[in-house]
Design a protein around this motif. Sequence first.
Motif, short mmCIF file in Angstrom:
data_model
loop_
_atom_site.label_atom_id
_atom_site.label_comp_id
_atom_site.label_asym_id
_atom_site.label_seq_id
_atom_site.Cartn_x
_atom_site.Cartn_y
_atom_site.Cartn_z
N PHE B 154 -19.51 -3.60 -38.14
CA PHE B 154 -18.59 -2.47 -38.31
C PHE B 154 -17.99 -2.08 -36.96
O PHE B 154 -16.77 -1.90 -36.83
CB PHE B 154 -19.35 -1.28 -38.92
N ALA B 155 -18.83 -1.97 -35.94
CA ALA B 155 -18.33 -1.57 -34.61
C ALA B 155 -17.32 -2.58 -34.08
O ALA B 155 -16.29 -2.21 -33.50
CB ALA B 155 -19.51 -1.44 -33.63
N ALA B 157 -15.41 -4.55 -35.93
CA ALA B 157 -14.19 -4.48 -36.73
C ALA B 157 -13.35 -3.26 -36.34
O ALA B 157 -12.13 -3.32 -36.35
CB ALA B 157 -14.54 -4.42 -38.21
N VAL B 158 -14.00 -2.16 -35.96
CA VAL B 158 -13.27 -0.94 -35.63
C VAL B 158 -12.61 -1.04 -34.27
O VAL B 158 -11.45 -0.68 -34.08
CB VAL B 158 -14.22 0.28 -35.67
N ASP B 159 -13.33 -1.52 -33.27
CA ASP B 159 -12.85 -1.41 -31.89
C ASP B 159 -13.56 -2.47 -31.04
O ASP B 159 -14.66 -2.24 -30.54
CB ASP B 159 -13.17 0.01 -31.39
#
Lengths: 251, 330
Positions: B154-155, B157-159
């Motif tokens: 998730f991290a 994919a976000v930034d």
Amino acid sequence: MADNTPLLDAQGLYVSLGGLPILRDVGLQVHSGEAVAILGGNGSGKSTTLRTVLGLIPFQEGSVRLFGTELANFHAWDRVGYVPQHSSLNVSNATVREIVSSGRLSHHRVFQWPSRQDRAHVTHALDLVGLTDRGRWPFVDLSGGQKQRALIARALTSEPELLIMDEPLAGVDLHSQAGLAGLLGQLRSDGLGLAVVLHEQGPMADVLDRWVTLCDGRIVTSETQGATDCAPEPAKTSSMGWLDPVAGVRR
Amino acid sequence: MIELLSLPFMQRALLAALLSGLVAPAIGMYIVQRKLSLLGDGLGHVAIMGVGLAFLTGTAPLPTAVVTCVVGAVAVELLRQRGTATGDLGLAILFYGGIASGVMMAGIAGQGAAGLSAYLFGSLTSVSTGDLWAIGILGVVILILTIGLGPRLFAVAVDEDYARVLGIRVKLLNLLIVVLAAVTVTISMRTVGLLLISALMVIPVATSQQLFIGFKGAFFGAMGVGVLAALLGTVGSFYIDSATGATIVVASIGLLAVSWLVAGPLRRRRNFIPYVEDHPHGAVEHERAENHDDGHAHEPGVKVIQHGDHVDYVHGGHRHAVHGDHYDEH
């Protein structure tokens, strides 16, 4: 670690991207309990400096040491907090809490999910930036200033010793700016080292110990006083240059 | 329903379909978040090469296709990380080269289009016990990785930059996502088919994002939607005698339509902001809003927006701003 070892020690950085020189002989030191501002106009190399010392942009010459360790060998990323410019974020419907809790990952082993303790850290960080009741909101529904505060909370959740921020107050309303400046001042007194890119000093002026002004990829001032103006060309010719026929020909 | 479940081939079919429905959206969540929705389609093309290769060499299609597709996925990610125009062209060559060479090899092996179509569009009733074991084991591995590494993926994919500063090995995880996508595509070739599996990676995610706020909610919601679509599609195809893979995809589109109908009015109400022309503070004739403290602004359903030099609160269809000790109604 000896007390006088800088948290961040960058020396003589040269960075070029696609053949264009972006940074020329830039150095930056941040000690524990010290706040250093990086000022300068658009394209002066402020953000590049931050991204280079974090290892996001490769440098051609110079050295970067974090907590006394060469950047290439540095792994203690839980001691470093980073607040990027928020435009780079790619979220569809993540909540504010989810974004902020990713700041805890530097403390985690690979297959570890957030624990109760992590959730407490996230709640505390949201409290600090005044977003207590926004945790369950979709991040995209926040205003620009609130997004910025959420990103500051994300950096603070890891309880960093060195905080590196890229225009953290951009878009934040004046009231919250003062609040955040107070918070950063408090953390600095507790021993946090700060390197912050600013467009203008604004409410951060009271918190800052040193100012580094960049112009065209070079440091033009590195003082304890405010910024000087950035001249478009470094003044290398004599002030009477316009009278000198040889110089005239050369130009 | 009962007589349907007493048929052994239907039991295997249903199990395989449910596994696809569970696994495809789990990896699809990261694919969608990284704006690579069409990646699954391209990987499906590469897997066709693996099936052709299996026909030609007489090996089992599933393992050969998995290996081919994983190799293709690594090539895709390396080309993508270069991020140049030649990288884009390289992707196109890889995808069309995959499908062309697959069809060619199948033809040489004497299987032709008919033999391939069982893999292009799925052939659920021909799933063997051995296939089911392979699908099950690979599916569990994908679930362990996508859920266990969830916070990190998730991290990333976000930034990506921020993830790097967290000490996360971003390139490795990006590679893992496409490799897992490749495995998902290939294990689903008997259920949904290589040309349609991409839909099951993306559409349940879109459906779930309509219904749930937050990444975690949407992640598990998407898996639920995928399983439901697989169940509806498999059972439906048995009764109306249609191709199972296509029916599963149509069912998932149906669920997406339902989620729009359900979430649309909800969302409109949440996002409604009464229009107010820009005005300097105090310049406009205003009435005093009812006096209430700032606390209500933090309730869910109250929207806070920056309006020039001040902040407006929107709730219950009206809009007001703090002015000294009271609120101005806009």
